[in-house]
Design a protein around this motif. Structure first.
Motif, PDB file in Angstrom:
ATOM      1  N   TYR A   7       0.842  -1.194   0.000  1.00 25.14           N
ATOM      2  CA  TYR A   7       0.000   0.000   0.000  1.00 25.14           C
ATOM      3  C   TYR A   7       0.881   1.249   0.000  1.00 25.14           C
ATOM      4  N   TYR A   8       0.508   2.207  -0.853  1.00 26.80           N
ATOM      5  CA  TYR A   8       1.269   3.445  -1.013  1.00 26.80           C
ATOM      6  C   TYR A   8       0.361   4.655  -0.804  1.00 26.80           C
ATOM      7  N   CYS A   9       0.928   5.698  -0.197  1.00 29.82           N
ATOM      8  CA  CYS A   9       0.241   6.979  -0.210  1.00 29.82           C
ATOM      9  C   CYS A   9       0.961   7.894  -1.196  1.00 29.82           C
ATOM     10  N   ALA A  10       0.242   8.909  -1.652  1.00 33.18           N
ATOM     11  CA  ALA A  10       0.796   9.800  -2.653  1.00 33.18           C
ATOM     12  C   ALA A  10       0.151  11.169  -2.563  1.00 33.18           C
ATOM     13  N   ALA A  11       0.847  12.160  -3.128  1.00 32.70           N
ATOM     14  CA  ALA A  11       0.360  13.533  -3.163  1.00 32.70           C
ATOM     15  C   ALA A  11       0.356  14.031  -4.601  1.00 32.70           C
ATOM     16  N   ALA A  12      -0.649  14.831  -4.939  1.00 28.70           N
ATOM     17  CA  ALA A  12      -0.782  15.367  -6.291  1.00 28.70           C
ATOM     18  C   ALA A  12      -1.047  16.855  -6.211  1.00 28.70           C
ATOM     19  N   GLU A  13      -0.340  17.621  -7.081  1.00 28.73           N
ATOM     20  CA  GLU A  13      -0.530  19.065  -7.081  1.00 28.73           C
ATOM     21  C   GLU A  13      -1.478  19.441  -8.206  1.00 28.73           C
ATOM     22  N   GLY A  14      -2.784  19.418  -7.882  1.00 32.08           N
ATOM     23  CA  GLY A  14      -3.749  20.032  -8.781  1.00 32.08           C
ATOM     24  C   GLY A  14      -4.474  19.159  -9.782  1.00 32.08           C
ATOM     25  N   LEU A  15      -3.945  17.976 -10.153  1.00 31.39           N
ATOM     26  CA  LEU A  15      -4.560  17.243 -11.249  1.00 31.39           C
ATOM     27  C   LEU A  15      -5.765  16.416 -10.820  1.00 31.39           C
ATOM     28  N   TYR A  16      -5.821  16.029  -9.569  1.00 30.06           N
ATOM     29  CA  TYR A  16      -6.855  15.121  -9.116  1.00 30.06           C
ATOM     30  C   TYR A  16      -8.064  15.907  -8.640  1.00 30.06           C
ATOM     31  N   SER A  17      -9.245  15.615  -9.221  1.00 24.89           N
ATOM     32  CA  SER A  17     -10.418  16.389  -8.836  1.00 24.89           C
ATOM     33  C   SER A  17     -11.611  15.536  -8.438  1.00 24.89           C
ATOM     34  N   ASP A  18     -11.746  14.327  -8.990  1.00 29.00           N
ATOM     35  CA  ASP A  18     -12.869  13.489  -8.580  1.00 29.00           C
ATOM     36  C   ASP A  18     -12.626  12.050  -9.010  1.00 29.00           C
ATOM     37  N   GLY A  19     -13.484  11.154  -8.524  1.00 22.69           N
ATOM     38  CA  GLY A  19     -13.380   9.746  -8.855  1.00 22.69           C
ATOM     39  C   GLY A  19     -12.227   9.076  -8.141  1.00 22.69           C
ATOM     40  N   PRO A  20     -12.135   7.757  -8.264  1.00 22.25           N
ATOM     41  CA  PRO A  20     -10.990   7.056  -7.670  1.00 22.25           C
ATOM     42  C   PRO A  20      -9.689   7.624  -8.236  1.00 22.25           C
ATOM     43  N   PRO A  21      -8.667   7.817  -7.414  1.00 21.65           N
ATOM     44  CA  PRO A  21      -7.435   8.455  -7.896  1.00 21.65           C
ATOM     45  C   PRO A  21      -6.706   7.591  -8.920  1.00 21.65           C
TER      46      PRO A  21
END
Length: 126
Positions: free
Chosen positions: A94-108
């Motif tokens: 299992y991994y966590c992650a960070a996104a700057e701006g691209l993710y807005s809805d739905g499963p990542p």
């Protein structure tokens, strides 16, 4: 230096629960979209749950909806994944992650996330 560190993985029996933590260092986690992913042997990295930056909305993959909960503690700069009713099919890194701006809805989607932790193993025995 941007750093994400996961913890909380381990071995659990089917039907059990685990809570994964992801501590961020070097940046303010809630300025970014946050996501949890997993990768089983021989399979691609799939998105499980995400939190958007716009309004802190949460989204889940169908496979974990109702069983997993993503949450964010801004004071601790940490994101959690509470996993209940675990099944052997949940066995993965299992991994966590960070996104700057691209993710807005739905499963990542993994392609939208640029900063990743090292992963933590979750094994569910039958």
């Amino acid at each position: 230096e941007v750093q994400l560190v996961e913890s909380g993985g381990g071995l659990v029996q089917a039907g059990g629960s685990l809570r994964l933590s992801c501590a961020a260092a070097g940046f303010t986690f809630n300025d970014y979209a946050r996501g949890w992913f997993r990768q089983a042997p021989g399979r691609g990295r799939g998105g499980l749950a995400g939190i958007t930056t716009s309004d802190e909305s949460t989204y889940y993959a169908d496979s974990v909806k109702g069983r997993f909960t993503i949450s964010s503690d801004n004071a601790k700069n940490t994101v959690y994944l509470q996993m209940n009713s675990l099944e052997p099919e949940d066995t993965a890194v299992y991994y966590c992650a960070a996104a700057e701006g691209l993710y807005s809805d739905g499963p990542p989607k993994a392609a939208d996330f640029g900063s990743w932790g090292q992963g933590t193993q979750v094994t569910v025995s039958s």
